[in-house]
Write a protein that holds these residues in place. Structure first.
Motif, PDB file in Angstrom:
ATOM      1  N   PRO A  62       0.798  -1.236   0.000  1.00 58.65           N
ATOM      2  CA  PRO A  62       0.000   0.000   0.000  1.00 58.65           C
ATOM      3  C   PRO A  62       0.825   1.278   0.000  1.00 58.65           C
ATOM      4  N   PHE A  63       2.005   1.275   0.615  1.00 60.32           N
ATOM      5  CA  PHE A  63       2.778   2.519   0.698  1.00 60.32           C
ATOM      6  C   PHE A  63       3.336   2.968  -0.650  1.00 60.32           C
ATOM      7  N   THR A  64       3.372   2.075  -1.641  1.00 60.88           N
ATOM      8  CA  THR A  64       3.894   2.482  -2.954  1.00 60.88           C
ATOM      9  C   THR A  64       2.965   3.469  -3.660  1.00 60.88           C
ATOM     10  N   ARG A  65       1.764   3.661  -3.124  1.00 65.21           N
ATOM     11  CA  ARG A  65       0.852   4.654  -3.695  1.00 65.21           C
ATOM     12  C   ARG A  65       1.218   6.079  -3.275  1.00 65.21           C
ATOM     13  N   ASN A  66       2.122   6.200  -2.316  1.00 64.22           N
ATOM     14  CA  ASN A  66       2.586   7.523  -1.899  1.00 64.22           C
ATOM     15  C   ASN A  66       3.404   8.172  -3.004  1.00 64.22           C
ATOM     16  N   SER A  67       3.552   9.470  -2.941  1.00 66.23           N
ATOM     17  CA  SER A  67       4.342  10.198  -3.929  1.00 66.23           C
ATOM     18  C   SER A  67       5.821   9.849  -3.777  1.00 66.23           C
ATOM     19  N   PRO A  68       6.613   9.999  -4.841  1.00 64.89           N
ATOM     20  CA  PRO A  68       8.056   9.742  -4.725  1.00 64.89           C
ATOM     21  C   PRO A  68       8.714  10.562  -3.624  1.00 64.89           C
ATOM     22  N   GLY A  69       8.269  11.804  -3.460  1.00 63.72           N
ATOM     23  CA  GLY A  69       8.836  12.642  -2.403  1.00 63.72           C
ATOM     24  C   GLY A  69       8.547  12.094  -1.021  1.00 63.72           C
ATOM     25  N   ASP A  70       7.331  11.614  -0.804  1.00 66.12           N
ATOM     26  CA  ASP A  70       6.972  11.031   0.491  1.00 66.12           C
ATOM     27  C   ASP A  70       7.749   9.740   0.744  1.00 66.12           C
ATOM     28  N   LEU A  71       7.931   8.938  -0.297  1.00 68.21           N
ATOM     29  CA  LEU A  71       8.687   7.694  -0.146  1.00 68.21           C
ATOM     30  C   LEU A  71      10.151   7.976   0.189  1.00 68.21           C
ATOM     31  N   ARG A  72      10.728   8.989  -0.446  1.00 73.64           N
ATOM     32  CA  ARG A  72      12.113   9.353  -0.135  1.00 73.64           C
ATOM     33  C   ARG A  72      12.241   9.784   1.332  1.00 73.64           C
ATOM     34  N   LYS A  73      11.273  10.540   1.792  1.00 76.40           N
ATOM     35  CA  LYS A  73      11.309  10.996   3.180  1.00 76.40           C
ATOM     36  C   LYS A  73      11.202   9.816   4.134  1.00 76.40           C
ATOM     37  N   MET A  74      10.350   8.856   3.808  1.00 73.72           N
ATOM     38  CA  MET A  74      10.209   7.661   4.643  1.00 73.72           C
ATOM     39  C   MET A  74      11.521   6.882   4.706  1.00 73.72           C
ATOM     40  N   ILE A  75      12.212   6.782   3.575  1.00 68.97           N
ATOM     41  CA  ILE A  75      13.499   6.083   3.539  1.00 68.97           C
ATOM     42  C   ILE A  75      14.541   6.846   4.347  1.00 68.97           C
ATOM     43  N   GLU A  76      14.576   8.153   4.175  1.00 68.62           N
ATOM     44  CA  GLU A  76      15.545   8.988   4.873  1.00 68.62           C
ATOM     45  C   GLU A  76      15.364   8.896   6.388  1.00 68.62           C
ATOM     46  N   GLU A  77      14.134   8.765   6.832  1.00 67.68           N
ATOM     47  CA  GLU A  77      13.834   8.670   8.260  1.00 67.68           C
ATOM     48  C   GLU A  77      13.841   7.223   8.757  1.00 67.68           C
ATOM     49  N   ASN A  78      14.238   6.320   7.886  1.00 71.88           N
ATOM     50  CA  ASN A  78      14.328   4.889   8.220  1.00 71.88           C
ATOM     51  C   ASN A  78      12.967   4.294   8.588  1.00 71.88           C
ATOM     52  N   LYS A  79      11.916   4.849   7.995  1.00 72.85           N
ATOM     53  CA  LYS A  79      10.565   4.327   8.212  1.00 72.85           C
ATOM     54  C   LYS A  79      10.136   3.384   7.088  1.00 72.85           C
ATOM     55  N   LEU A  80      10.960   3.306   6.061  1.00 72.83           N
ATOM     56  CA  LEU A  80      10.734   2.378   4.955  1.00 72.83           C
ATOM     57  C   LEU A  80      12.050   1.674   4.692  1.00 72.83           C
TER      58      LEU A  80
END
Length: 249
Positions: free
Chosen positions: A100-118
């Motif tokens: 489900p999280f892949t429906r997020n925008s690329p910017g939101d996904l990058r932020k999740m990765i940067e914050e170690n939430k993805l």
């Protein structure tokens, strides 16, 4: 060095043990306790997806690559730029559409990765993680070593006229080389508003290891005349290769 192994009570997530020591030889990341003792924290390896993002974002903010290639008397200059907007596409995460999280925008996904939430553990929940030729962990591993790949020996190929019956992938150039002994493909696309094919700025559009399809078939290999890595922070240029017959300037 005197020490005592004790549980790290201050962190339940990333630390397994610490060493208390009065010595000044520190094995791991140090912090200072109020008592004056050092606490050396043993941390596990960082997540591969996080490492990949850090590596690519560093390139995006600090360097470009410049190639001059030729074929049949015609020269082409290729200035490769690294844009953060392309990061999620390059990892192939968008192919994991059962998460489900892949429906997020690329910017939101990058932020999740940067914050170690993805993390890679989250990606592993997809049934499509290694389906067919879309080996997402292998793509991420390639992207993590993009800088190393571009600095090593490789071949640039004209991909603009390739019509591969096994792939819908479209690109202007293909860079064909190896990472840790494994054949990898890096595809480049022209940035918008490029006026002609003989010079211009390009971005990375795809990168992945060889998985059955030979993408070099039908592509025209070029002769590399010059390869440079440009540091955009201190404005220094490192020449990685220069053909003996090529004169700069």
């Amino acid at each position: 060095m005197k020490g005592l192994y004790v549980p790290h009570l201050g962190c339940r997530r990333c630390c397994r043990e610490v060493v208390l020591t009065e010595g000044n030889v520190l094995l791991y990341e140090p912090e200072v306790l109020s008592s004056g003792f050092f606490i050396a924290i043993r941390r596990p390896p960082l997540d591969e997806l996080y490492n990949c993002y850090q590596s690519y974002s560093k390139m995006a903010s600090s360097c470009t690559y410049y190639f001059v290639v030729a074929k049949k008397g015609k020269k082409y200059s290729i200035n490769i730029q690294f844009e953060l907007d392309q990061f999620i596409h390059l990892t192939g995460i968008s192919h994991l559409d059962d998460l489900p999280f892949t429906r997020n925008s690329p910017g939101d996904l990058r932020k999740m990765i940067e914050e170690n939430k993805l993390t890679m553990n989250d990606l592993a929940k997809s049934s499509k993680l290694k389906s067919n030729i879309k080996d997402i962990p292998a793509r991420i591993a390639c992207l993590s070593r993009l800088d190393e790949f571009l600095q090593s020996e490789n071949t640039i190929m004209d991909y603009s006229a390739v019509d591969n019956p096994y792939s819908k992938l479209k690109a202007d150039w293909l860079i064909h080389g190896t990472i840790a002994g494994e054949l990898c493909y890096l595809f480049l696309k022209a940035k918008p508003k490029k006026k002609d094919r003989f010079s211009g700025d390009y971005i990375c559009s795809s990168i992945f290891p060889h998985r059955g399809i030979d993408y070099s078939q039908g592509a025209r290999p070029m002769v590399t005349l010059l390869k440079q890595r440009n540091n955009t922070i201190d404005r220094r240029t490192k020449t990685l290769y220069q053909h003996p017959s090529y004169q700069c300037g």
